[in-house]
Design an enzyme around this catalytic site. Structure first.
Site, short mmCIF file in Angstrom:
data_model
loop_
_atom_site.label_atom_id
_atom_site.label_comp_id
_atom_site.label_asym_id
_atom_site.label_seq_id
_atom_site.Cartn_x
_atom_site.Cartn_y
_atom_site.Cartn_z
N LYS A 110 0.65 -1.15 -0.02
CA LYS A 110 -0.19 0.02 -0.03
C LYS A 110 0.75 1.30 0.11
O LYS A 110 0.39 2.21 -0.64
CB LYS A 110 -1.13 -0.07 1.14
CG LYS A 110 -2.00 -1.04 0.84
CD LYS A 110 -3.39 -0.51 1.72
CE LYS A 110 -4.58 -1.58 1.31
NZ LYS A 110 -5.61 -1.40 2.70
N LYS A 194 -3.13 -11.15 -6.32
CA LYS A 194 -4.32 -11.42 -6.06
C LYS A 194 -5.55 -10.49 -6.50
O LYS A 194 -5.09 -9.39 -6.75
CB LYS A 194 -4.40 -11.43 -4.32
CG LYS A 194 -4.44 -9.77 -3.65
CD LYS A 194 -4.78 -9.61 -2.20
CE LYS A 194 -4.75 -8.38 -1.80
NZ LYS A 194 -4.86 -7.98 -0.59
N LYS A 197 -9.76 -5.17 -4.98
CA LYS A 197 -10.77 -4.15 -5.51
C LYS A 197 -10.25 -2.84 -5.66
O LYS A 197 -10.80 -1.79 -6.38
CB LYS A 197 -11.89 -3.96 -4.42
CG LYS A 197 -11.57 -3.42 -3.22
CD LYS A 197 -12.84 -3.79 -2.19
CE LYS A 197 -12.33 -4.03 -0.67
NZ LYS A 197 -13.30 -4.28 0.20
P1 TYM Z 1 -10.58 -6.86 2.69
O1 TYM Z 1 -11.81 -5.86 2.99
O2 TYM Z 1 -9.60 -6.55 2.04
O3 TYM Z 1 -11.15 -8.35 2.51
C1 TYM Z 1 -12.23 -9.14 3.18
C2 TYM Z 1 -11.72 -10.39 3.17
O4 TYM Z 1 -11.81 -11.05 1.97
C3 TYM Z 1 -10.36 -11.76 1.81
N1 TYM Z 1 -9.83 -11.58 0.46
C4 TYM Z 1 -9.64 -12.46 -0.28
N2 TYM Z 1 -9.63 -13.67 -0.25
C5 TYM Z 1 -9.29 -14.73 -1.27
N3 TYM Z 1 -8.84 -13.85 -2.37
C6 TYM Z 1 -8.77 -12.68 -2.83
N4 TYM Z 1 -8.33 -12.04 -3.73
C7 TYM Z 1 -8.91 -11.80 -1.44
N5 TYM Z 1 -9.13 -10.50 -1.46
C8 TYM Z 1 -9.58 -10.18 -0.08
C9 TYM Z 1 -9.52 -11.07 2.94
O5 TYM Z 1 -8.62 -11.86 3.20
C10 TYM Z 1 -10.77 -10.95 4.15
O6 TYM Z 1 -10.95 -12.01 4.67
N6 TYM Z 1 -7.90 -5.95 7.14
C11 TYM Z 1 -9.07 -6.76 6.51
C12 TYM Z 1 -10.52 -6.35 7.48
C13 TYM Z 1 -10.38 -6.41 8.76
C14 TYM Z 1 -10.40 -7.69 9.45
C15 TYM Z 1 -10.39 -7.40 10.86
C16 TYM Z 1 -10.45 -9.22 9.14
C17 TYM Z 1 -10.30 -5.51 9.63
N7 TYM Z 1 -10.20 -6.25 10.91
C18 TYM Z 1 -10.43 -8.39 11.78
C19 TYM Z 1 -10.43 -10.10 10.03
C20 TYM Z 1 -10.42 -9.76 11.37
C21 TYM Z 1 -9.39 -6.45 5.23
O7 TYM Z 1 -8.95 -5.46 4.78
O8 TYM Z 1 -10.01 -7.25 4.34
#
Ligand code: TYM
Length: 329
Positions: A110, A194, A197
């Site tokens: 990032k 990966k 978005k």
């Molecule tokens: P975020 O919003 O980027 O993504 C949400 C969930 O989707 C999974 N993910 C993927 N899995 C497989 N392939 C992909 N290409 C892919 N892109 C995203 C992510 O691993 C996630 O499970 N930091 C986190 C949000 C968060 C969180 C937490 C998660 C904040 N606090 C506490 C778990 C526990 C995030 O940005 O996810």
């Protein structure tokens, strides 16, 4: 088990989020105690418009309910509605060596992407995530592969807090699918990266996208040389990614899907992937349409969620305050 997971509010949920984490989070609801969170504080680490954030948060609640998150079974809440998250994050900050945060893959990626805004929040992001998790004393944190590092840091911080001040926190496990079961869904244009978005729209598929757009995006997805529909992520990352997607959506093993399309060539396979996605996502789209007009209901769900989440988090926070040695009045 007690389960906790989160998602950022910005950007439409894509099939990476869905197949990597949220489809499983829906399934886990029936036999576990689940806390699901919309991480609006985390979203601030990259530039946001104040007048769009609340709308995006409400929209994310619509999306989560549309895919089957059930407020009767799970606590669905917004991170900024529970102030203990930022409070615990501060304490955990004082237990986190800077070097550990600088090594985080997501921080490195990032800060390359948002060079003009490398703020302290971007670096501190995983500590807030650790607080999100630890407050609820969960056993498991189902996430995609990209979040494993953050859950590992969480375990480390739980250990460090417990050793420094006395045991409160559990060390939760990251519950990650196997690679061929969606741990990491890849970009449609660059299948070594990966699906994300924050990349251009032709690299991902939103789960509520128009059918025509889904068709077009799958048709133009990068494939590999040769013409066999075979699972081999190292040599055929594009086709392997599409096979993973098909297998997860159809709920059939990859080998069976491979067999089905073995001699058919890429174009008919891609057409079948698009058709399958369209038919499986259609009901979610109509659910979303219905929910979008029910703002009062949505706000009520989030109000109830905040209440339940606050009850658990404030109990843990009270205990943490006592252990740290803050004056009680
Ligand atoms: P975020 O919003 O980027 O993504 C949400 C969930 O989707 C999974 N993910 C993927 N899995 C497989 N392939 C992909 N290409 C892919 N892109 C995203 C992510 O691993 C996630 O499970 N930091 C986190 C949000 C968060 C969180 C937490 C998660 C904040 N606090 C506490 C778990 C526990 C995030 O940005 O996810």
């Amino acid at each position: 088990m007690r389960i906790l997971s989160g998602i950022q509010p910005t950007g439409e949920m894509h099939i990476g989020n869905y197949l990597g984490a949220w489809k499983r989070l829906v399934e886990l609801q029936t036999s576990n105690e689940c806390f699901y969170m919309i991480a609006d504080l985390h979203a601030l680490t990259v530039p946001q418009k104040a007048n769009e954030l609340a709308q995006a948060t409400l929209q994310k609640a619509v999306e989560l309910l549309s895919i089957g998150i059930d407020p009767e079974h799970s606590t669905l809440f917004v991170q900024s509605h529970v102030s203990a998250h930022t409070e615990l994050a501060w304490i955990l900050n004082t237990l986190t060596p800077l070097g550990e945060l600088e090594r985080m893959t997501q921080f490195k990626e990032k800060s390359k992407k948002y060079r003009a805004n490398i703020n302290a929040g971007l670096l501190d992001y995983p500590v807030l995530q650790a607080a999100d998790i630890l407050l609820y004393l969960p056993d498991g944190v189902p996430v995609g592969k990209d979040q494993i590092q953050h859950v590992e840091l969480t375990r480390e911080l739980a250990k460090r807090f417990n050793a420094t001040y006395g045991a409160i926190f559990k060390e939760p496990k990251a519950l990650v699918a196997k690679e061929e079961e969606g741990a990491k869904i890849m970009s449609l244009k660059d299948p070594k990266k990966k699906m994300s978005k924050s990349d251009p729209p032709d690299t991902w598929i939103g789960i509520f996208e128009d059918e025509g757009i889904i068709k077009r995006k799958i048709a133009s997805a990068t494939t590999d040389s040769g013409k066999d529909v075979a699972y081999n992520p190292a040599k055929k990352p594009g086709i392997s990614n599409l096979l993973t997607i098909y297998s997860l959506v159809a709920e059939q093993p990859i080998r069976a899907v491979e067999k089905k399309f073995q001699k058919k060539g890429y174009a008919p396979f891609k057409k079948a992937v698009a058709e399958l996605l369209i038919s499986k996502l259609r009901p979610l789209r109509s659910e979303k349409k219905q929910l979008e007009s029910r703002e009062v209901y949505l706000r009520e769900i989030l109000r109830q969620g905040a209440k339940k989440a606050n009850a658990v988090a404030s109990r843990t926070m009270e205990e943490a305050r006592r252990k740290v040695g803050f004056l009680q009045i």
